[in-house]
Scaffold this motif. Structure first.
Motif, PDB file in Angstrom:
ATOM      1  N   ALA A   1       0.819  -1.207   0.000  1.00  0.00           N
ATOM      2  CA  ALA A   1       0.000   0.000   0.000  1.00  0.00           C
ATOM      3  C   ALA A   1       0.857   1.263   0.000  1.00  0.00           C
ATOM      4  O   ALA A   1       1.916   1.315   0.628  1.00  0.00           O
ATOM      5  N   CYS A   2       0.388   2.263  -0.698  1.00  0.00           N
ATOM      6  CA  CYS A   2       0.980   3.595  -0.643  1.00  0.00           C
ATOM      7  C   CYS A   2       1.100   4.007   0.824  1.00  0.00           C
ATOM      8  O   CYS A   2       0.235   3.684   1.643  1.00  0.00           O
ATOM      9  N   ARG A   3       2.141   4.733   1.144  1.00  0.00           N
ATOM     10  CA  ARG A   3       2.360   5.129   2.539  1.00  0.00           C
ATOM     11  C   ARG A   3       1.241   5.991   3.103  1.00  0.00           C
ATOM     12  O   ARG A   3       1.085   6.116   4.306  1.00  0.00           O
TER      13      ARG A   3
ATOM     14  N   SER B   1     -12.081  -5.022  -0.717  1.00  0.00           N
ATOM     15  CA  SER B   1     -11.076  -4.053  -0.260  1.00  0.00           C
ATOM     16  C   SER B   1      -9.739  -4.701   0.114  1.00  0.00           C
ATOM     17  O   SER B   1      -9.620  -5.921   0.207  1.00  0.00           O
ATOM     18  N   VAL B   2      -8.767  -3.846   0.356  1.00  0.00           N
ATOM     19  CA  VAL B   2      -7.425  -4.287   0.744  1.00  0.00           C
ATOM     20  C   VAL B   2      -7.326  -4.552   2.251  1.00  0.00           C
ATOM     21  O   VAL B   2      -6.291  -5.010   2.718  1.00  0.00           O
ATOM     22  N   ARG B   3      -8.387  -4.296   2.984  1.00  0.00           N
ATOM     23  CA  ARG B   3      -8.371  -4.502   4.437  1.00  0.00           C
ATOM     24  C   ARG B   3      -7.930  -5.927   4.761  1.00  0.00           C
ATOM     25  O   ARG B   3      -8.472  -6.894   4.240  1.00  0.00           O
ATOM     26  N   GLY B   4      -6.902  -6.018   5.589  1.00  0.00           N
ATOM     27  CA  GLY B   4      -6.391  -7.319   6.004  1.00  0.00           C
ATOM     28  C   GLY B   4      -5.470  -7.989   4.990  1.00  0.00           C
ATOM     29  O   GLY B   4      -4.958  -9.068   5.248  1.00  0.00           O
ATOM     30  N   ARG B   5      -5.263  -7.350   3.834  1.00  0.00           N
ATOM     31  CA  ARG B   5      -4.432  -7.956   2.794  1.00  0.00           C
ATOM     32  C   ARG B   5      -3.276  -7.078   2.351  1.00  0.00           C
ATOM     33  O   ARG B   5      -2.367  -7.560   1.678  1.00  0.00           O
ATOM     34  N   ALA B   6      -3.318  -5.803   2.691  1.00  0.00           N
ATOM     35  CA  ALA B   6      -2.278  -4.876   2.244  1.00  0.00           C
ATOM     36  C   ALA B   6      -1.126  -4.816   3.235  1.00  0.00           C
ATOM     37  O   ALA B   6      -1.324  -4.900   4.443  1.00  0.00           O
TER      38      ALA B   6
ATOM     39  N   ASP C   1      -4.468   4.260   4.713  1.00  0.00           N
ATOM     40  CA  ASP C   1      -4.815   3.633   5.986  1.00  0.00           C
ATOM     41  C   ASP C   1      -5.297   2.224   5.615  1.00  0.00           C
ATOM     42  O   ASP C   1      -6.376   2.066   5.035  1.00  0.00           O
ATOM     43  N   THR C   2      -4.497   1.217   5.897  1.00  0.00           N
ATOM     44  CA  THR C   2      -4.794  -0.135   5.424  1.00  0.00           C
ATOM     45  C   THR C   2      -5.984  -0.781   6.133  1.00  0.00           C
ATOM     46  O   THR C   2      -6.493  -1.800   5.667  1.00  0.00           O
ATOM     47  N   GLN C   3      -6.457  -0.216   7.217  1.00  0.00           N
ATOM     48  CA  GLN C   3      -7.661  -0.735   7.865  1.00  0.00           C
ATOM     49  C   GLN C   3      -8.909  -0.008   7.372  1.00  0.00           C
ATOM     50  O   GLN C   3      -9.898  -0.628   7.035  1.00  0.00           O
TER      51      GLN C   3
END
Length: 170
Positions: free
Chosen positions: A50-52, A123-128, A55-57
């Motif tokens: 993920a881009c810095r 979504s990327v939640r939990g995977r990024a 917010d990955t959550q």
């Protein structure tokens, strides 16, 4: 067209207000994952990095209004750009609508619930992986961001539109 139809069915992307345009983003975060373009084949490969600013959550930008100050090469999508972009995920509302498709059943504008994209497993939640923890991007190439799930967790199928919704990414 009838005013009873939702705005995305009665307006072109270029005719939408800024608020309508912004609301098309489902908050999946897939577009904020780093991609690698193969120099020889031009193929796009998604990573789970993920881009810095992501917010990955929550799957949103930590400073959306000022993101280009933090990440100068962050792309601000515009309707006229969409036909040439080959790196948007196939589940992206901008991608789908630009190709004559519709919003999927799990999209927050359809469900009225911003969590629906996460429950559907889009979504990327939990995977990024956060950028600062990742190391070499090549070690994080994954297929799922560049693919449409065969079935969402709610049992829906990928919406079809005129033309290909597929991707070259592996």
């Amino acid at each position: 067209m009838s005013d009873s139809l939702p705005f995305w069915k009665r307006k072109s992307l270029s005719a939408m207000t800024r608020a309508e345009w912004e609301s098309l983003c489902d908050g999946c975060g897939r577009c904020c994952l780093h991609k690698i373009r193969d120099d020889e084949t031009e193929e796009i490969h998604f990573t789970n990095v993920a881009c810095r600013m992501l917010d990955t959550q929550g799957c949103g930008c930590r400073d959306y209004a000022n993101r280009k100050d933090h990440v100068p090469d962050c792309v601000q999508l515009k309707a006229k750009m969409l036909p040439a972009l080959d790196w948007l995920p196939p589940t992206c509302a901008y991608h789908l609508l630009a190709r004559g498709g519709d919003l999927p059943e799990w999209h927050p504008l359809v469900t009225g619930d911003p969590e629906s994209v996460h429950r559907a497993g889009i979504s990327v939640r939990g995977r990024a992986v956060p950028e600062r923890e990742a190391g070499a991007l090549e070690d994080h190439v994954v297929e799922w961001p560049g693919r449409w799930p065969a079935r969402s967790r709610k049992g829906g199928r990928a919406p079809r539109a005129a033309g290909s919704l597929g991707r070259k990414a592996g």
